[in-house]
Design a protein around this motif. Structure first.
Motif, PDB file in Angstrom:
ATOM      1  N   UNK A  28       0.829  -1.194   0.000  1.00  0.00           N
ATOM      2  CA  UNK A  28       0.000   0.000   0.000  1.00  0.00           C
ATOM      3  C   UNK A  28       0.865   1.246   0.000  1.00  0.00           C
ATOM      4  N   UNK A  29       0.338   2.326  -0.581  1.00  0.00           N
ATOM      5  CA  UNK A  29       1.079   3.578  -0.617  1.00  0.00           C
ATOM      6  C   UNK A  29       1.117   4.202   0.776  1.00  0.00           C
ATOM      7  N   UNK A  30       2.107   5.041   0.984  1.00  0.00           N
ATOM      8  CA  UNK A  30       2.219   5.710   2.277  1.00  0.00           C
ATOM      9  C   UNK A  30       0.990   6.559   2.568  1.00  0.00           C
ATOM     10  N   UNK A  31       0.431   7.238   1.576  1.00  0.00           N
ATOM     11  CA  UNK A  31      -0.739   8.076   1.821  1.00  0.00           C
ATOM     12  C   UNK A  31      -1.917   7.236   2.324  1.00  0.00           C
ATOM     13  N   UNK A  32      -2.133   6.065   1.742  1.00  0.00           N
ATOM     14  CA  UNK A  32      -3.193   5.164   2.227  1.00  0.00           C
ATOM     15  C   UNK A  32      -2.875   4.647   3.629  1.00  0.00           C
ATOM     16  N   UNK A  33      -1.615   4.355   3.893  1.00  0.00           N
ATOM     17  CA  UNK A  33      -1.225   3.875   5.224  1.00  0.00           C
ATOM     18  C   UNK A  33      -1.465   4.957   6.266  1.00  0.00           C
ATOM     19  N   UNK A  34      -1.158   6.199   5.942  1.00  0.00           N
ATOM     20  CA  UNK A  34      -1.429   7.290   6.878  1.00  0.00           C
ATOM     21  C   UNK A  34      -2.916   7.423   7.132  1.00  0.00           C
ATOM     22  N   UNK A  35      -3.708   7.224   6.121  1.00  0.00           N
ATOM     23  CA  UNK A  35      -5.166   7.227   6.284  1.00  0.00           C
ATOM     24  C   UNK A  35      -5.584   6.045   7.177  1.00  0.00           C
ATOM     25  N   UNK A  36      -5.004   4.881   6.958  1.00  0.00           N
ATOM     26  CA  UNK A  36      -5.275   3.684   7.755  1.00  0.00           C
ATOM     27  C   UNK A  36      -4.928   3.917   9.225  1.00  0.00           C
ATOM     28  N   UNK A  37      -3.840   4.649   9.481  1.00  0.00           N
ATOM     29  CA  UNK A  37      -3.416   4.931  10.851  1.00  0.00           C
ATOM     30  C   UNK A  37      -4.236   6.052  11.492  1.00  0.00           C
ATOM     31  N   UNK A  38      -5.260   6.504  10.812  1.00  0.00           N
ATOM     32  CA  UNK A  38      -6.184   7.523  11.319  1.00  0.00           C
ATOM     33  C   UNK A  38      -5.513   8.876  11.505  1.00  0.00           C
ATOM     34  N   UNK A  39      -4.622   9.195  10.586  1.00  0.00           N
ATOM     35  CA  UNK A  39      -4.026  10.523  10.609  1.00  0.00           C
ATOM     36  C   UNK A  39      -5.072  11.539  10.161  1.00  0.00           C
ATOM     37  N   UNK A  40      -4.904  12.733  10.633  1.00  0.00           N
ATOM     38  CA  UNK A  40      -5.761  13.818  10.166  1.00  0.00           C
ATOM     39  C   UNK A  40      -5.186  14.281   8.834  1.00  0.00           C
ATOM     40  N   UNK A  41      -5.967  14.141   7.766  1.00  0.00           N
ATOM     41  CA  UNK A  41      -5.501  14.474   6.427  1.00  0.00           C
ATOM     42  C   UNK A  41      -6.378  15.567   5.850  1.00  0.00           C
ATOM     43  N   UNK A  42      -5.754  16.655   5.407  1.00  0.00           N
ATOM     44  CA  UNK A  42      -6.477  17.741   4.741  1.00  0.00           C
ATOM     45  C   UNK A  42      -6.758  17.300   3.311  1.00  0.00           C
ATOM     46  N   UNK A  43      -7.878  16.619   3.105  1.00  0.00           N
ATOM     47  CA  UNK A  43      -8.166  15.978   1.824  1.00  0.00           C
ATOM     48  C   UNK A  43      -8.160  16.957   0.657  1.00  0.00           C
ATOM     49  N   UNK A  44      -8.541  18.189   0.862  1.00  0.00           N
ATOM     50  CA  UNK A  44      -8.593  19.143  -0.246  1.00  0.00           C
ATOM     51  C   UNK A  44      -7.206  19.489  -0.777  1.00  0.00           C
ATOM     52  N   UNK A  45      -6.164  19.188  -0.021  1.00  0.00           N
ATOM     53  CA  UNK A  45      -4.794  19.489  -0.455  1.00  0.00           C
ATOM     54  C   UNK A  45      -4.221  18.453  -1.410  1.00  0.00           C
ATOM     55  N   UNK A  46      -4.792  17.258  -1.438  1.00  0.00           N
ATOM     56  CA  UNK A  46      -4.168  16.149  -2.150  1.00  0.00           C
ATOM     57  C   UNK A  46      -5.025  15.653  -3.307  1.00  0.00           C
ATOM     58  N   UNK A  47      -4.365  15.351  -4.422  1.00  0.00           N
ATOM     59  CA  UNK A  47      -5.069  14.831  -5.592  1.00  0.00           C
ATOM     60  C   UNK A  47      -5.114  13.302  -5.580  1.00  0.00           C
ATOM     61  N   UNK A  48      -4.243  12.665  -4.814  1.00  0.00           N
ATOM     62  CA  UNK A  48      -4.137  11.214  -4.646  1.00  0.00           C
ATOM     63  C   UNK A  48      -3.604  10.498  -5.883  1.00  0.00           C
ATOM     64  N   UNK A  49      -3.166  11.235  -6.912  1.00  0.00           N
ATOM     65  CA  UNK A  49      -2.649  10.570  -8.108  1.00  0.00           C
ATOM     66  C   UNK A  49      -1.285  11.085  -8.547  1.00  0.00           C
ATOM     67  N   UNK A  50      -0.666  11.965  -7.774  1.00  0.00           N
ATOM     68  CA  UNK A  50       0.679  12.427  -8.070  1.00  0.00           C
ATOM     69  C   UNK A  50       0.775  13.725  -8.843  1.00  0.00           C
ATOM     70  N   UNK A  51      -0.347  14.269  -9.276  1.00  0.00           N
ATOM     71  CA  UNK A  51      -0.304  15.497 -10.079  1.00  0.00           C
ATOM     72  C   UNK A  51       0.015  16.744  -9.260  1.00  0.00           C
ATOM     73  N   UNK A  52      -0.458  16.816  -8.029  1.00  0.00           N
ATOM     74  CA  UNK A  52      -0.333  18.056  -7.254  1.00  0.00           C
ATOM     75  C   UNK A  52       1.017  18.206  -6.550  1.00  0.00           C
ATOM     76  N   UNK A  53       1.679  17.106  -6.254  1.00  0.00           N
ATOM     77  CA  UNK A  53       2.972  17.080  -5.557  1.00  0.00           C
ATOM     78  C   UNK A  53       2.891  17.648  -4.135  1.00  0.00           C
TER      79      UNK A  53
END
Length: 91
Positions: A28-53
């Motif tokens: 699994x990708x680190x971003x999914x693992x951080x979500x799995x670990x119940x991190x607080x993620x500012x979803x509007x900041x991330x595109x989840x596909x690598x375009x936004x960096x």
């Protein structure tokens, strides 16, 4: 194992984030693992596909520190995350 959040995985592996060890699903990708670990993620900041960096993180690979995209890099046994992306915090 099956999960709608995670890709299929066979085992848990050890990764270190912020000086703490965690057992997390492999394949699994680190971003999914951080979500799995119940991190607080500012979803509007991330595109989840690598375009936004916006999910650039730093990790240690041996003596070297490298940077990569958390949405693209899969976690590996013994990976040590040294810097999380802005907008991701442990609860």
């Amino acid at each position: 194992m099956d999960s709608t959040l995670l890709d299929d995985y066979d085992k848990e592996i050890r990764v270190r984030i912020g000086g703490k060890d965690f057992l997390v699903p492999d394949n699994n990708t680190l971003l999914r693992i951080l979500q799995y670990l119940a991190c607080e993620i500012s979803y509007s900041r991330f595109c989840w596909n690598g375009d936004c960096h916006n999910c650039i993180f730093a990790y240690r690979a041996g003596a070297l520190e490298k940077k990569a995209l958390a949405c693209r890099v899969k976690v590996a046994e013994g990976m040590e995350i040294t810097h999380l992306p802005d907008g991701i915090h442990f609860n």
